[in-house]
Design a protein around this motif. Structure first.
Motif, PDB file in Angstrom:
ATOM      1  N   LEU A   1      -2.134  -0.889   8.893  1.00 16.88           N
ATOM      2  CA  LEU A   1      -3.007  -0.096   8.028  1.00 16.88           C
ATOM      3  C   LEU A   1      -4.414   0.061   8.581  1.00 16.88           C
ATOM      4  N   GLU A   2      -4.789  -0.794   9.512  1.00 22.11           N
ATOM      5  CA  GLU A   2      -6.131  -0.730  10.103  1.00 22.11           C
ATOM      6  C   GLU A   2      -6.214   0.243  11.276  1.00 22.11           C
TER       7      GLU A   2
ATOM      8  N   SER B   1      -8.864   5.121   8.344  1.00 21.58           N
ATOM      9  CA  SER B   1      -7.751   4.318   8.839  1.00 21.58           C
ATOM     10  C   SER B   1      -6.474   4.818   8.188  1.00 21.58           C
TER      11      SER B   1
ATOM     12  N   SER C   1       5.026   3.235   6.580  1.00 20.87           N
ATOM     13  CA  SER C   1       4.827   2.012   5.803  1.00 20.87           C
ATOM     14  C   SER C   1       4.769   0.719   6.607  1.00 20.87           C
TER      15      SER C   1
ATOM     16  N   VAL D   1       0.839  -1.209   0.000  1.00 22.65           N
ATOM     17  CA  VAL D   1       0.000   0.000   0.000  1.00 22.65           C
ATOM     18  C   VAL D   1       0.871   1.255   0.000  1.00 22.65           C
TER      19      VAL D   1
ATOM     20  N   GLY E   1      -4.508   3.033   6.375  1.00 19.08           N
ATOM     21  CA  GLY E   1      -4.561   2.539   5.003  1.00 19.08           C
ATOM     22  C   GLY E   1      -5.476   3.371   4.128  1.00 19.08           C
TER      23      GLY E   1
END
Length: 170
Positions: free
Chosen positions: A120-121, A134, A116, A16, A136
């Motif tokens: 991501l949540e 979030s 990074s 992502v 992400g």
């Protein structure tokens, strides 16, 4: 040369964040390519009522900073809020706008890399209303938002170049 996402680069960064970084790279390449031969007057012009290129470029620079601030779990500073009100400022030399853009992309890339490896949540909140998203979601939005404005930049450049032609309508 293929677009950044097809170059096999940034393999050290999770997917992502890598996609976000590739979107930023593509933005820099496209803005450089499409705006290279424009005059300061053209960059500040609002052809056919479209927003000026300087607006889009400044907005990209400053929105990257704002969105990454939210991604880092912070709210905007007074300085960031004040900068928001100057994105529509006209008569900015191209060298100033393009330098700000290049510097903002380099800083954004460092910040995306720093984010990074996080989950991501993880919840994040945007704006005064603390709208939920979030980490992400913010990274994906950064890529989407950047490319949306780059598309508008390319379209506006095409209009400006068409208007260079004799008998072009304004």
């Amino acid at each position: 040369m293929p677009e950044p996402w097809l170059r096999g680069s940034l393999v050290d960064v999770p997917a992502v964040a890598r996609a976000t970084l590739h979107a930023l790279q593509l933005a820099e390449e496209d803005v450089t390519r499409w705006c290279a031969d424009l005059t300061d007057i053209e960059l500040n012009r609002e052809p056919l009522g479209l927003p000026a290129l300087v607006f889009h470029i400044r907005h990209l620079s400053r929105s990257l900073d704002r969105l990454l601030t939210y991604a880092e779990g912070h709210q905007l500073s007074v300085v960031q809020m004040a900068a928001l009100g100057t994105e529509h400022t006209a008569d900015i030399p191209s060298s100033v706008v393009l330098t700000e853009f290049s510097m903002s992309l380099a800083e954004a890339a460092q910040r995306v890399r720093a984010l990074s490896t996080l989950n991501l949540e993880e919840p994040r909140y945007v704006g005064r209303k603390q709208l939920p998203t979030s980490l992400g979601g913010l990274l994906v939005h950064i890529a989407d938002h950047t490319q949306r404005h780059v598309g508008e930049i390319i379209t506006t450049v095409k209009v400006l170049k068409a208007l260079r032609q004799p008998n072009a309508r304004t």
